[in-house]
Design a protein around this motif. Sequence first.
Motif, PDB file in Angstrom:
ATOM      1  N   ASP A   2      81.353  -2.946 109.169  1.00 31.04           N
ATOM      2  CA  ASP A   2      80.393  -3.252 110.270  1.00 31.04           C
ATOM      3  C   ASP A   2      80.164  -4.981 109.741  1.00 31.04           C
ATOM      4  O   ASP A   2      79.505  -4.976 108.840  1.00 31.04           O
ATOM      5  CB  ASP A   2      79.209  -2.639 110.441  1.00 31.04           C
ATOM      6  CG  ASP A   2      78.383  -2.960 111.617  1.00 31.04           C
ATOM      7  OD1 ASP A   2      78.036  -4.355 111.602  1.00 31.04           O
ATOM      8  OD2 ASP A   2      78.205  -2.281 112.413  1.00 31.04           O
ATOM      9  N   LYS A   3      80.766  -5.726 110.506  1.00 34.34           N
ATOM     10  CA  LYS A   3      80.923  -7.208 110.009  1.00 34.34           C
ATOM     11  C   LYS A   3      79.312  -7.523 110.140  1.00 34.34           C
ATOM     12  O   LYS A   3      79.049  -8.666 109.226  1.00 34.34           O
ATOM     13  CB  LYS A   3      81.760  -8.107 110.856  1.00 34.34           C
ATOM     14  CG  LYS A   3      81.412  -7.870 112.399  1.00 34.34           C
ATOM     15  CD  LYS A   3      82.331  -8.821 113.187  1.00 34.34           C
ATOM     16  CE  LYS A   3      81.986  -8.957 114.466  1.00 34.34           C
ATOM     17  NZ  LYS A   3      83.067  -9.779 115.285  1.00 34.34           N
ATOM     18  N   TYR A  34      85.821 -10.631 106.211  1.00 35.30           N
ATOM     19  CA  TYR A  34      85.037  -9.521 106.752  1.00 35.30           C
ATOM     20  C   TYR A  34      83.978  -9.700 107.653  1.00 35.30           C
ATOM     21  O   TYR A  34      83.578  -9.030 108.369  1.00 35.30           O
ATOM     22  CB  TYR A  34      84.700  -8.912 105.133  1.00 35.30           C
ATOM     23  CG  TYR A  34      85.601  -8.452 104.411  1.00 35.30           C
ATOM     24  CD1 TYR A  34      86.715  -7.735 104.651  1.00 35.30           C
ATOM     25  CD2 TYR A  34      85.186  -8.410 102.999  1.00 35.30           C
ATOM     26  CE1 TYR A  34      87.665  -7.145 103.831  1.00 35.30           C
ATOM     27  CE2 TYR A  34      86.292  -8.024 102.038  1.00 35.30           C
ATOM     28  CZ  TYR A  34      87.465  -7.301 102.352  1.00 35.30           C
ATOM     29  OH  TYR A  34      88.408  -6.686 101.657  1.00 35.30           O
ATOM     30  N   GLY A  37      84.991 -10.315 111.006  1.00 33.82           N
ATOM     31  CA  GLY A  37      85.939  -9.255 111.349  1.00 33.82           C
ATOM     32  C   GLY A  37      87.360  -9.358 111.747  1.00 33.82           C
ATOM     33  O   GLY A  37      87.879  -8.464 112.124  1.00 33.82           O
ATOM     34  N   GLU A  39      89.491  -9.340 109.006  1.00 32.37           N
ATOM     35  CA  GLU A  39      89.814  -8.219 107.902  1.00 32.37           C
ATOM     36  C   GLU A  39      88.791  -7.280 107.833  1.00 32.37           C
ATOM     37  O   GLU A  39      87.732  -7.359 107.555  1.00 32.37           O
ATOM     38  CB  GLU A  39      89.943  -8.924 106.717  1.00 32.37           C
ATOM     39  CG  GLU A  39      90.386  -7.921 105.544  1.00 32.37           C
ATOM     40  CD  GLU A  39      91.586  -7.353 105.947  1.00 32.37           C
ATOM     41  OE1 GLU A  39      91.965  -6.108 105.667  1.00 32.37           O
ATOM     42  OE2 GLU A  39      92.675  -8.108 105.938  1.00 32.37           O
ATOM     43  N   SER A  40      89.411  -6.067 108.203  1.00 32.72           N
ATOM     44  CA  SER A  40      88.294  -4.857 108.406  1.00 32.72           C
ATOM     45  C   SER A  40      88.496  -3.609 107.460  1.00 32.72           C
ATOM     46  O   SER A  40      87.910  -2.762 107.659  1.00 32.72           O
ATOM     47  CB  SER A  40      88.203  -4.631 109.746  1.00 32.72           C
ATOM     48  OG  SER A  40      89.277  -3.961 110.121  1.00 32.72           O
ATOM     49  N   ASN A  41      89.591  -3.845 106.574  1.00 32.41           N
ATOM     50  CA  ASN A  41      90.007  -2.515 105.973  1.00 32.41           C
ATOM     51  C   ASN A  41      89.850  -3.066 104.272  1.00 32.41           C
ATOM     52  O   ASN A  41      90.901  -3.196 103.457  1.00 32.41           O
ATOM     53  CB  ASN A  41      91.541  -1.978 106.177  1.00 32.41           C
ATOM     54  CG  ASN A  41      91.159  -1.701 107.523  1.00 32.41           C
ATOM     55  OD1 ASN A  41      90.623  -0.784 107.749  1.00 32.41           O
ATOM     56  ND2 ASN A  41      92.494  -2.363 108.217  1.00 32.41           N
TER      57      ASN A  41
END
Length: 71
Positions: A2-3, A34, A37, A39-41
Motif C-alpha cells: 500500500d503506497k 514503492y 506505486g 513498483e509494487s512487488n
Amino acid sequence: MDKERLRDLRKEKGETQREASYAIGITETMLSKYELGTESNPTVSTLQAIAGHYGVTVGYLLGETDEKSPA
C-alpha cells in the motif's frame, strides 16, 4: 504494498526518502517507486525490513489489516 501507508509511515517518523531507504537497506530510487506505486512487488526480505523499521506488520503494509502492531 500500500503506497499511501508506506509514505504516511515515513512522514510520521519525520524521515526523508534518503534517510528511510538507508535505514531499510534499499535504494532511494526503489523507495520512491514503492511510494509512487510504480513498483509494487518488493521481496519478502524488503517487506520485513520495512515493517521492522516502522514497527508495523507486513499485513499492514500490504493493506490486509488495519492493525499496525502485532497482536
